[in-house]
Design a protein around this motif. Structure first.
Motif, PDB file in Angstrom:
ATOM      1  N   ILE A 138     -88.051  36.682   9.689  1.00 21.59           N
ATOM      2  CA  ILE A 138     -88.277  37.871  10.515  1.00 21.59           C
ATOM      3  C   ILE A 138     -89.411  38.676   9.904  1.00 21.59           C
ATOM      4  O   ILE A 138     -89.363  39.040   8.727  1.00 21.59           O
ATOM      5  CB  ILE A 138     -87.005  38.735  10.601  1.00 21.59           C
ATOM      6  CG1 ILE A 138     -85.884  37.944  11.281  1.00 21.59           C
ATOM      7  CG2 ILE A 138     -87.294  40.033  11.354  1.00 21.59           C
ATOM      8  CD1 ILE A 138     -84.543  38.648  11.264  1.00 21.59           C
ATOM      9  N   GLN A 139     -90.424  38.931  10.706  1.00 17.95           N
ATOM     10  CA  GLN A 139     -91.539  39.782  10.297  1.00 17.95           C
ATOM     11  C   GLN A 139     -91.280  41.169  10.854  1.00 17.95           C
ATOM     12  O   GLN A 139     -91.270  41.364  12.069  1.00 17.95           O
ATOM     13  CB  GLN A 139     -92.860  39.231  10.848  1.00 17.95           C
ATOM     14  CG  GLN A 139     -94.064  40.033  10.452  1.00 17.95           C
ATOM     15  CD  GLN A 139     -94.461  39.807   9.012  1.00 17.95           C
ATOM     16  OE1 GLN A 139     -94.376  38.692   8.511  1.00 17.95           O
ATOM     17  NE2 GLN A 139     -94.876  40.859   8.345  1.00 17.95           N
ATOM     18  N   HIS A 154     -90.299  34.385  13.501  1.00 13.31           N
ATOM     19  CA  HIS A 154     -91.317  33.369  13.233  1.00 13.31           C
ATOM     20  C   HIS A 154     -90.682  32.129  12.633  1.00 13.31           C
ATOM     21  O   HIS A 154     -89.637  32.212  12.001  1.00 13.31           O
ATOM     22  CB  HIS A 154     -92.345  33.893  12.217  1.00 13.31           C
ATOM     23  CG  HIS A 154     -93.304  34.882  12.766  1.00 13.31           C
ATOM     24  ND1 HIS A 154     -94.525  34.535  13.251  1.00 13.31           N
ATOM     25  CD2 HIS A 154     -93.214  36.225  12.900  1.00 13.31           C
ATOM     26  CE1 HIS A 154     -95.169  35.617  13.656  1.00 13.31           C
ATOM     27  NE2 HIS A 154     -94.380  36.660  13.458  1.00 13.31           N
ATOM     28  N   ARG A 155     -91.343  30.998  12.800  1.00 13.14           N
ATOM     29  CA  ARG A 155     -90.973  29.809  12.048  1.00 13.14           C
ATOM     30  C   ARG A 155     -91.505  29.980  10.635  1.00 13.14           C
ATOM     31  O   ARG A 155     -92.594  30.501  10.438  1.00 13.14           O
ATOM     32  CB  ARG A 155     -91.586  28.548  12.651  1.00 13.14           C
ATOM     33  CG  ARG A 155     -90.814  28.014  13.812  1.00 13.14           C
ATOM     34  CD  ARG A 155     -91.241  26.551  14.056  1.00 13.14           C
ATOM     35  NE  ARG A 155     -90.309  25.923  14.944  1.00 13.14           N
ATOM     36  CZ  ARG A 155     -89.168  25.352  14.565  1.00 13.14           C
ATOM     37  NH1 ARG A 155     -88.831  25.325  13.320  1.00 13.14           N
ATOM     38  NH2 ARG A 155     -88.373  24.796  15.444  1.00 13.14           N
ATOM     39  N   VAL A 156     -90.738  29.560   9.649  1.00  8.08           N
ATOM     40  CA  VAL A 156     -91.182  29.612   8.264  1.00  8.08           C
ATOM     41  C   VAL A 156     -92.420  28.725   8.134  1.00  8.08           C
ATOM     42  O   VAL A 156     -92.454  27.609   8.638  1.00  8.08           O
ATOM     43  CB  VAL A 156     -90.066  29.134   7.310  1.00  8.08           C
ATOM     44  CG1 VAL A 156     -90.584  28.957   5.892  1.00  8.08           C
ATOM     45  CG2 VAL A 156     -88.902  30.101   7.338  1.00  8.08           C
ATOM     46  N   VAL A 184    -105.188  35.867  11.626  1.00  7.17           N
ATOM     47  CA  VAL A 184    -105.567  36.680  12.778  1.00  7.17           C
ATOM     48  C   VAL A 184    -104.587  36.540  13.937  1.00  7.17           C
ATOM     49  O   VAL A 184    -104.276  37.504  14.615  1.00  7.17           O
ATOM     50  CB  VAL A 184    -106.994  36.310  13.238  1.00  7.17           C
ATOM     51  CG1 VAL A 184    -107.392  37.090  14.475  1.00  7.17           C
ATOM     52  CG2 VAL A 184    -107.990  36.544  12.126  1.00  7.17           C
ATOM     53  N   PHE A 185    -104.085  35.350  14.168  1.00 12.37           N
ATOM     54  CA  PHE A 185    -103.216  35.106  15.321  1.00 12.37           C
ATOM     55  C   PHE A 185    -101.728  35.133  14.968  1.00 12.37           C
ATOM     56  O   PHE A 185    -100.905  34.615  15.709  1.00 12.37           O
ATOM     57  CB  PHE A 185    -103.573  33.766  15.971  1.00 12.37           C
ATOM     58  CG  PHE A 185    -104.976  33.735  16.479  1.00 12.37           C
ATOM     59  CD1 PHE A 185    -105.340  34.502  17.583  1.00 12.37           C
ATOM     60  CD2 PHE A 185    -105.941  32.967  15.867  1.00 12.37           C
ATOM     61  CE1 PHE A 185    -106.632  34.496  18.053  1.00 12.37           C
ATOM     62  CE2 PHE A 185    -107.244  32.944  16.328  1.00 12.37           C
ATOM     63  CZ  PHE A 185    -107.591  33.715  17.426  1.00 12.37           C
ATOM     64  N   ASP A 186    -101.388  35.756  13.857  1.00  9.47           N
ATOM     65  CA  ASP A 186     -99.998  35.792  13.407  1.00  9.47           C
ATOM     66  C   ASP A 186     -99.073  36.362  14.478  1.00  9.47           C
ATOM     67  O   ASP A 186     -98.001  35.820  14.727  1.00  9.47           O
ATOM     68  CB  ASP A 186     -99.875  36.600  12.113  1.00  9.47           C
ATOM     69  CG  ASP A 186     -98.497  36.522  11.507  1.00  9.47           C
ATOM     70  OD1 ASP A 186     -97.985  35.392  11.349  1.00  9.47           O
ATOM     71  OD2 ASP A 186     -97.925  37.568  11.194  1.00  9.47           O
ATOM     72  N   GLY A 187     -99.466  37.439  15.124  1.00 11.31           N
ATOM     73  CA  GLY A 187     -98.629  38.069  16.148  1.00 11.31           C
ATOM     74  C   GLY A 187     -98.362  37.159  17.329  1.00 11.31           C
ATOM     75  O   GLY A 187     -97.286  37.191  17.924  1.00 11.31           O
ATOM     76  N   SER A 188     -99.338  36.331  17.678  1.00  9.57           N
ATOM     77  CA  SER A 188     -99.154  35.444  18.832  1.00  9.57           C
ATOM     78  C   SER A 188     -98.295  34.223  18.501  1.00  9.57           C
ATOM     79  O   SER A 188     -97.855  33.521  19.404  1.00  9.57           O
ATOM     80  CB  SER A 188    -100.513  34.993  19.374  1.00  9.57           C
ATOM     81  OG  SER A 188    -101.191  34.209  18.412  1.00  9.57           O
ATOM     82  N   LYS A 189     -98.043  33.977  17.235  1.00 11.68           N
ATOM     83  CA  LYS A 189     -97.203  32.846  16.824  1.00 11.68           C
ATOM     84  C   LYS A 189     -95.717  33.189  16.852  1.00 11.68           C
ATOM     85  O   LYS A 189     -94.884  32.320  16.648  1.00 11.68           O
ATOM     86  CB  LYS A 189     -97.580  32.390  15.418  1.00 11.68           C
ATOM     87  CG  LYS A 189     -98.978  31.835  15.301  1.00 11.68           C
ATOM     88  CD  LYS A 189     -99.255  31.477  13.865  1.00 11.68           C
ATOM     89  CE  LYS A 189    -100.728  31.294  13.621  1.00 11.68           C
ATOM     90  NZ  LYS A 189    -101.012  31.129  12.196  1.00 11.68           N
TER      91      LYS A 189
END
Length: 92
Positions: free
Chosen positions: A67-68, A27-29, A35-40
């Motif tokens: 990294i998530q 992910h970008r910091v 809700v849409f965290d996974g799609s980002k």
């Protein structure tokens, strides 16, 4: 996977080992959660693959990413660099 509960008592199997094959996303910091965290996510893969990808970036660019990891744990680029030097890190 170490971050998932076992079926007995539903407790995490905290062995202290790093699960390099666990799911992770780049992910970008500051991209926000929600809700849409996974799609980002910019890239999905195993924890070790995402670390390897981050290590291919120029050092000055790495701090822009995090990294998530599955289990809702976020690793900074600095933590990822340290993990890439871990003696058990899969190099192949």
């Amino acid at each position: 996977m170490t971050d998932h509960p076992s079926t007995f008592h539903g407790d995490p199997q905290n062995t202290g080992a790093i699960d390099w094959d666990d799911r992770a996303a780049l992910h970008r910091v500051g991209d926000g959660r929600g809700v849409f965290d996974g799609s980002k996510a910019l890239k999905h893969g195993t924890f070790s693959d995402i670390i390897k990808h981050l290590m291919m970036l120029p050092a000055e660019e790495r701090e822009k990413y995090a990294i998530q990891k599955a289990g809702d744990r976020k690793y900074t680029a600095e933590e990822a660099v340290a993990l890439a030097d871990h003696p058990n890190f899969p190099r192949d």
